[in-house]
Structure formats: C-alpha cells, structure tokens
Scaffold this active site. Structure first.
Site, short mmCIF file in Angstrom:
data_model
loop_
_atom_site.label_atom_id
_atom_site.label_comp_id
_atom_site.label_asym_id
_atom_site.label_seq_id
_atom_site.Cartn_x
_atom_site.Cartn_y
_atom_site.Cartn_z
N HIS A 48 0.82 -1.21 0.00
CA HIS A 48 0.00 0.00 0.00
C HIS A 48 0.86 1.26 0.00
O HIS A 48 1.66 1.47 0.90
CB HIS A 48 -0.90 -0.04 1.25
CG HIS A 48 -1.84 1.10 1.39
ND1 HIS A 48 -2.00 1.79 2.57
CD2 HIS A 48 -2.69 1.66 0.50
CE1 HIS A 48 -2.91 2.72 2.41
NE2 HIS A 48 -3.34 2.67 1.16
N GLU A 51 0.73 -0.56 -4.95
CA GLU A 51 -0.35 0.43 -5.11
C GLU A 51 0.23 1.82 -4.94
O GLU A 51 1.03 2.07 -4.02
CB GLU A 51 -1.44 0.18 -4.06
CG GLU A 51 -2.67 1.07 -4.21
CD GLU A 51 -2.66 2.27 -3.27
OE1 GLU A 51 -3.64 3.04 -3.29
OE2 GLU A 51 -1.67 2.46 -2.52
N ASP A 96 -0.77 6.26 -5.61
CA ASP A 96 -1.84 7.25 -5.80
C ASP A 96 -1.36 8.33 -6.75
O ASP A 96 -0.23 8.82 -6.62
CB ASP A 96 -2.22 7.88 -4.47
CG ASP A 96 -2.68 6.84 -3.46
OD1 ASP A 96 -3.84 6.39 -3.57
OD2 ASP A 96 -1.89 6.49 -2.56
N HIS A 115 -1.24 11.13 -2.55
CA HIS A 115 -2.53 10.61 -2.10
C HIS A 115 -3.53 11.73 -1.82
O HIS A 115 -4.68 11.68 -2.22
CB HIS A 115 -2.37 9.76 -0.84
CG HIS A 115 -3.67 9.26 -0.29
ND1 HIS A 115 -4.43 9.98 0.62
CD2 HIS A 115 -4.35 8.11 -0.52
CE1 HIS A 115 -5.51 9.29 0.92
NE2 HIS A 115 -5.49 8.16 0.24
#
Length: 264
Positions: free
Chosen positions: A5, A32, A34, A47
């Site tokens: 993450h 992952e 953003d 993010h």
C-alpha cells in the site's frame, strides 16, 4: 498475491520512488500508488489533494506546478523531512517496467493522460485500474479503454449488501474478459460476506485490504502484527490478493504456510 500500500511506506516516504523500490525488493506482487495532477498537467504521486501532510510544502496539487512541488521534500512516517522529492508517474513506470505490477489508484480520474503514458512504455498488462463503478457507468465513461486495460471493479459489500453486491459481480462477469478480478470492501464485521470461491475457480483476483478493521471484518494488519494467525481468515475465505501495510509480516506468514509463490 501481496499488494504493498502506497509503496512500502513503513520503510520509506509513502508514494516515493524509494517506497516503490522497497516494496518491489521486499517481494510485493503489486505496488499500489496514488496519482494526482499538477497545475501544469504533470502526473505525480500524491494521495492527498494537498501536499501539506507528506511534504515540507503546502498547497493544493492542482494549484501548484510540478517545479513548485519539486522544490519541497517528502516527509517520512514520523513527519520528518527526507532528501526525497515527489516523483512523477512516468518515473515510477520506468522503475517498475518488467519488474512488478502497479495499481494506479485514482487512475480513472486521469485515464486520458495515464493510458497513453502506460501504452508508451508497453505496460498495459502490468497496470491495474480500479474503480467504484457499475457496469453501465464503466461502459459509458471508459468504453474506449475496455479492451485494452486491466480493470478491477471495487465492490463495497457493507454499503451494497450481499444481494446487490452479488448482482453487480454477475453483471460484470456476464461480459467475457471484462475484468481481471474484484476488490471487495467487507466492513467491520462479516455480516455481508459472500462466497469468493467461484471467482477463484475462474482464475480471477479476489482482492481485499488488510489495512484497517473496517475493510476486512476486523482481520487487520495491526492485529496480525501481534498474532499472524489473523491472516488465516483470508486464506479460509479464498481471498487470493491482500493489500497490506505490513508487507514483511504478510510475506513471512504466507511463506511459512507455503502460499507465497512470488516470481520476479
């Protein structure tokens, strides 16, 4: 499959090149990240809508140029300044090509810009797009891309309820090769849990987040940090893709169970 993450943010600033590299080096199958867009239309990793929390600067990403953002340094998990700067999506693609899968969160917000960039590097089969969308919405908004990208609908079991969620899954499955899998948000309990085994039997990804209790019925990373048998729950329920904030703990558990089959 193990998903890291925001990169491996416990060992490097989140959404930094170093966090992505750390995750790949640690053995993540998917990283992952953003994505956000600067005032001068540069795709960067961020993010939040502002740079306040994760950098030494302040301001909204959409109101700052790339050079203005690059003047500041990323902060680590303690909020301390590092020597790292906000990377572009293109830099991350170069780093990850032929090495690790990427999940570009918020990717559909900027798909008209992201798609040609991913295509440029020949990584259409290496990038997963996700979105909370119905089949009809997906066809209407993103139909141009359907035959070219790896797409994974996000199904919120708690919000939809078991029956509506099952119907939504069936609608996507009615279109052959429409999706590579599904991400499920369970909620803080198991009252809306469905049987995932038919999806696994079809070689689809069943993705769930172990980040916090509210995503996975209370079977979260922080609980597993104390008692790794917490992760047994994911295995019992045929969840074959886990997004984690504790990549080392999860990989250690899966390895001991003979369930970690990572291949670089």
């Amino acid at each position: 499959m193990v998903v890291s993450h925001r990169g491996d943010w416990r060992h490097a600033p989140e959404n930094s090149l170093w966090s992505v590299k750390c995750a790949a080096d640690a053995g993540a199958d998917v990283v992952e990240i953003d994505v956000s867009l600067t005032k001068d239309s540069i795709l960067v990793l961020m993010h939040d809508k502002t740079i306040d929390r994760t950098t030494t600067g302040k301001g909204r990403v959409s109101e700052l140029t790339y050079e203005q953002i690059r003047c500041h340094f990323l902060k680590d998990g303690l909020g301390l300044s590092t020597s790292l700067r906000v990377p572009t999506l293109e830099e991350v693609l170069v780093l990850c090509k032929d090495r690790v899968l990427l999940n570009v969160d918020k990717g559909f917000d900027y798909i008209d810009l992201i798609y040609p960039l991913v295509k440029k590097y020949g990584m259409l089969d290496q990038v997963i797009f996700k979105g909370t969308t119905t089949l009809e919405e997906y066809k209407r908004k993103y139909g141009t891309y359907m035959d070219h990208i790896c797409f994974m609908p996000i199904i919120n079991l708690q919000a939809l309820g078991r029956d509506k969620a099952t119907k939504m899954v069936e609608e996507f499955l009615s279109c052959e090769d429409m999706v590579v899998g599904f991400e499920f948000v369970l909620g803080s309990d198991e009252s809306q849990l469905i049987d995932f085994s038919p999806l696994v039997d079809r070689d689809l990804i069943v993705w769930m987040n172990s980040l916090r209790d509210v995503y996975c019925g209370g079977h979260s990373d922080d609980r597993a940090f104390v008692d790794r048998s917490i992760y047994d729950w994911f295995v019992r329920h045929h969840i074959n893709c886990i997004q984690t904030d504790r990549i080392d703990v999860l990989i250690s558990y899966l390895s001991q169970k003979g369930l970690y089959n990572h291949k670089k």
